[in-house]
Design a protein around this motif. Structure first.
Motif, PDB file in Angstrom:
ATOM      1  N   UNK A   1       0.815  -1.210   0.000  1.00 27.48           N
ATOM      2  CA  UNK A   1       0.000   0.000   0.000  1.00 27.48           C
ATOM      3  C   UNK A   1       0.848   1.259   0.000  1.00 27.48           C
ATOM      4  N   UNK A   2       1.983   1.231   0.686  1.00 28.81           N
ATOM      5  CA  UNK A   2       2.868   2.404   0.711  1.00 28.81           C
ATOM      6  C   UNK A   2       3.475   2.661  -0.665  1.00 28.81           C
TER       7      UNK A   2
ATOM      8  N   UNK B   1      -6.603  13.554  13.740  1.00 30.44           N
ATOM      9  CA  UNK B   1      -6.884  14.380  12.563  1.00 30.44           C
ATOM     10  C   UNK B   1      -5.660  15.187  12.171  1.00 30.44           C
ATOM     11  N   UNK B   2      -4.970  15.747  13.139  1.00 31.58           N
ATOM     12  CA  UNK B   2      -3.786  16.545  12.847  1.00 31.58           C
ATOM     13  C   UNK B   2      -2.613  15.666  12.423  1.00 31.58           C
ATOM     14  N   UNK B   3      -2.583  14.424  12.894  1.00 29.82           N
ATOM     15  CA  UNK B   3      -1.586  13.479  12.398  1.00 29.82           C
ATOM     16  C   UNK B   3      -1.804  13.224  10.910  1.00 29.82           C
ATOM     17  N   UNK B   4      -3.048  12.979  10.515  1.00 33.95           N
ATOM     18  CA  UNK B   4      -3.348  12.761   9.096  1.00 33.95           C
ATOM     19  C   UNK B   4      -3.106  14.028   8.280  1.00 33.95           C
ATOM     20  N   UNK B   5      -3.201  15.181   8.924  1.00 37.16           N
ATOM     21  CA  UNK B   5      -3.002  16.451   8.222  1.00 37.16           C
ATOM     22  C   UNK B   5      -1.579  16.967   8.252  1.00 37.16           C
TER      23      UNK B   5
ATOM     24  N   UNK C   1      -3.849   2.083  17.913  1.00 33.58           N
ATOM     25  CA  UNK C   1      -2.408   1.993  17.713  1.00 33.58           C
ATOM     26  C   UNK C   1      -2.078   1.072  16.541  1.00 33.58           C
ATOM     27  N   UNK C   2      -2.824  -0.010  16.410  1.00 29.23           N
ATOM     28  CA  UNK C   2      -2.630  -0.890  15.257  1.00 29.23           C
ATOM     29  C   UNK C   2      -2.989  -0.167  13.959  1.00 29.23           C
TER      30      UNK C   2
ATOM     31  N   UNK D   1      -1.939   2.406   8.742  1.00 29.23           N
ATOM     32  CA  UNK D   1      -2.366   3.576   7.955  1.00 29.23           C
ATOM     33  C   UNK D   1      -1.296   4.643   7.871  1.00 29.23           C
ATOM     34  N   UNK D   2      -0.676   4.991   9.007  1.00 30.35           N
ATOM     35  CA  UNK D   2       0.317   6.054   9.040  1.00 30.35           C
ATOM     36  C   UNK D   2       1.748   5.533   8.945  1.00 30.35           C
ATOM     37  N   UNK D   3       1.886   4.211   8.816  1.00 29.64           N
ATOM     38  CA  UNK D   3       3.213   3.584   8.643  1.00 29.64           C
ATOM     39  C   UNK D   3       4.154   3.975   9.772  1.00 29.64           C
ATOM     40  N   UNK D   4       3.642   3.905  11.003  1.00 34.02           N
ATOM     41  CA  UNK D   4       4.419   4.301  12.172  1.00 34.02           C
ATOM     42  C   UNK D   4       4.983   3.078  12.889  1.00 34.02           C
ATOM     43  N   UNK D   5       6.216   3.229  13.305  1.00 35.15           N
ATOM     44  CA  UNK D   5       6.851   2.220  14.153  1.00 35.15           C
ATOM     45  C   UNK D   5       6.536   2.479  15.621  1.00 35.15           C
TER      46      UNK D   5
END
Length: 487
Positions: free
Chosen positions: A84-85, A420-424, A473-474, A479-483
């Motif tokens: 997806x990335x 929301x601000x993370x996605x933005x 968190x999952x 979605x945000x590809x965060x470790x």
């Protein structure tokens, strides 16, 4: 392990922590008003590209996202996320049959005897332009000299009327010029054209300009202009023509009615949009109030999406349903900030607290780390009571179209705000102003048994459950590809 030394002159002035990668480790840096100093090392990397870790520090919560993924599913989720990335990169960075285009850093060679544009060359997809400013600035030898221009995403030509012995490769990706006449050479170069041959919304073609032992690169931006989406504020530019108030309610109609009454005291004709996912909806029969009923318990962010989807004004003001307008709730001031700057959103304060926060993002090859720190980046020019930050409290004025672009993830049903601000991040430019405030209705127990029962029921849905925290968190992991995150 390599070392970094951070010398802070005044520990009391430390406000935020930053993380800098060194080799196979991370250093935690304290940021104060005064700068940090580092010991010099040729191996020092300020921004590593292949790793990031969220180091454990005092008073910070650290979440390692993989801890919230079922171990038996982790490998397959990683593979899906990777796929997806890659698709995301193709969509948002630009792509062609030859892959993703991420322009390399261009280093200008010293004393390069060539003239060429280094920025500002732009062409619409499938259009042709003349590339300006190409010249050779050294004498051409008596024998013929060869100049080659190479493109990747387009074709090259020249408007100069010369023979094929002088110019070959017209209409192709490689244009070759062969001449011993410097004036003719520069005449041809001054009329070189670039034609985009692949329809792309946004891409960069690095056109190379090769002459003798010299090579230059000319970035040609291929971009499809978008149509503007304008909101007509009307001839009078009244606040009610510029701003719609939006909120989400659940069960607490007694709070909502008090809120609406407080709005009408200061803004009698402004439209209010209410998204409602209560189990037994009550009618809100108020002038200029639009009440939208949702499936029961649909959620916080789904309600935000519904509310702003119905906004027809340039801006929307987001509020909670238990807020109270006061004489200090000056929407006009927030409008002035957005009209006078390039901010996408500006928050106020709730009972004197702005709750503004920074989002600091590190990337590595496989994932990223996100650090949330309360505070701001710097003052907002020309607005002394405002700062630039990453996120704000649940009382903000936003550009309607930009917030729709980011969207509120409807998978987040209960407690959700910073997401929301993370996605933005990287899309929204956010400010916060302390001189515009709104009040909060009290939480004193009611003497009305009906209201007491409603509040008790409401509290059952107020907080995230442990299962929902794990889900969130999952979700960030994929979605945000965060470790990991810290905050």
């Amino acid at each position: 392990m390599m070392e970094c030394v951070c010398v802070v002159f005044d520990l009391a002035r430390i406000t935020h922590l930053y993380y800098i990668g060194l080799g196979d480790s991370c250093c935690v840096l304290a940021q104060a008003d005064l700068p940090c100093f580092f010991t010099f090392s040729s191996l020092f990397r300020l921004a590593p590209k292949n790793q990031c870790e969220c180091a454990i520090a005092r008073n910070l919560k650290v979440y390692q996202m993989e801890d919230y993924i079922d171990k038996k599913d982790l490998a397959s989720i990683k593979q899906r996320r990777k796929k997806e990335f890659e698709h995301y990169q193709k969509r948002y960075i630009g792509s062609s049959s030859e892959g993703v285009f991420i322009p390399d850093i261009i280093i200008a060679k010293p004393n390069l005897p060539l003239s060429y544009p280094i920025q500002g060359v732009e062409v619409m997809p499938l259009h042709t332009i003349v590339i300006p400013g190409i010249l050779v600035l050294f004498p051409v030898p008596r024998h013929q000299m060869q100049v080659i221009l190479r493109a990747t995403l387009g074709t090259l030509n020249t408007l100069a009327d010369v023979s094929e012995d002088v110019v070959s490769g017209r209409g192709e990706k490689n244009l070759i010029i062969l001449t011993s006449n410097v004036e003719l050479l520069n005449f041809i170069l001054q009329h070189v054209t670039y034609t985009s041959v692949v329809y792309q919304l946004s891409a960069v073609d690095m056109v190379s300009f090769e002459s003798r032992h010299h090579v230059a690169q000319i970035p040609v931006i291929i971009r499809q202009p978008s149509l503007p989406k304008l909101f007509d504020p009307g001839a009078d530019r009244k606040i009610s023509s510029l701003v719609t108030i939006t909120t989400k309610t659940f069960l607490r109609y007694h709070k909502l009615r008090i809120f609406i009454k407080s709005v009408r005291q200061y803004y009698p004709d402004i439209k209010i949009i209410v998204a409602d996912d209560s189990n037994i909806p009550q009618k809100i029969e108020e002038d200029n109030v639009e009440h939208y009923i949702m499936p029961f318990g649909k959620g916080w962010f789904a309600g935000r999406n519904l509310a702003i989807s119905q906004v027809t004004t340039k801006y929307y003001l987001w509020v909670d349903d238990d807020f109270l307008f006061t004489e200090n709730t000056k929407i006009e001031k927030l409008v002035d900030v957005l009209e006078g700057t390039n901010l996408d959103m500006v928050g106020g304060s709730v009972t004197g607290n702005t709750y503004s926060f920074q989002l600091l993002y590190e990337q590595d090859d496989d994932s990223g780390c996100l650090h949330l720190r309360y505070g701001s980046f710097h003052k907002l020019e020309e607005f002394p009571n405002c700062v630039v930050t990453s996120g704000v409290v649940n009382f903000f004025l936003g550009h309607t179209d930009k917030s729709r672009h980011v969207g509120y993830d409807p998978k987040l049903q209960r407690v959700a705000h910073s997401e929301f601000f993370m996605d933005g991040l990287g899309v929204l430019l956010v400010g916060s102003c302390s001189d515009v405030s709104i009040a909060h209705q009290g939480h004193d127990p009611s003497s009305d048994p009906t209201i007491t029962k409603v509040e008790k029921e409401y509290q059952k849905y107020r907080a995230n459950t442990q299962a929902q925290v794990h889900f969130k968190l999952a979700l960030h992991y994929f979605k945000n590809r965060l470790k990991s995150t810290t905050g």
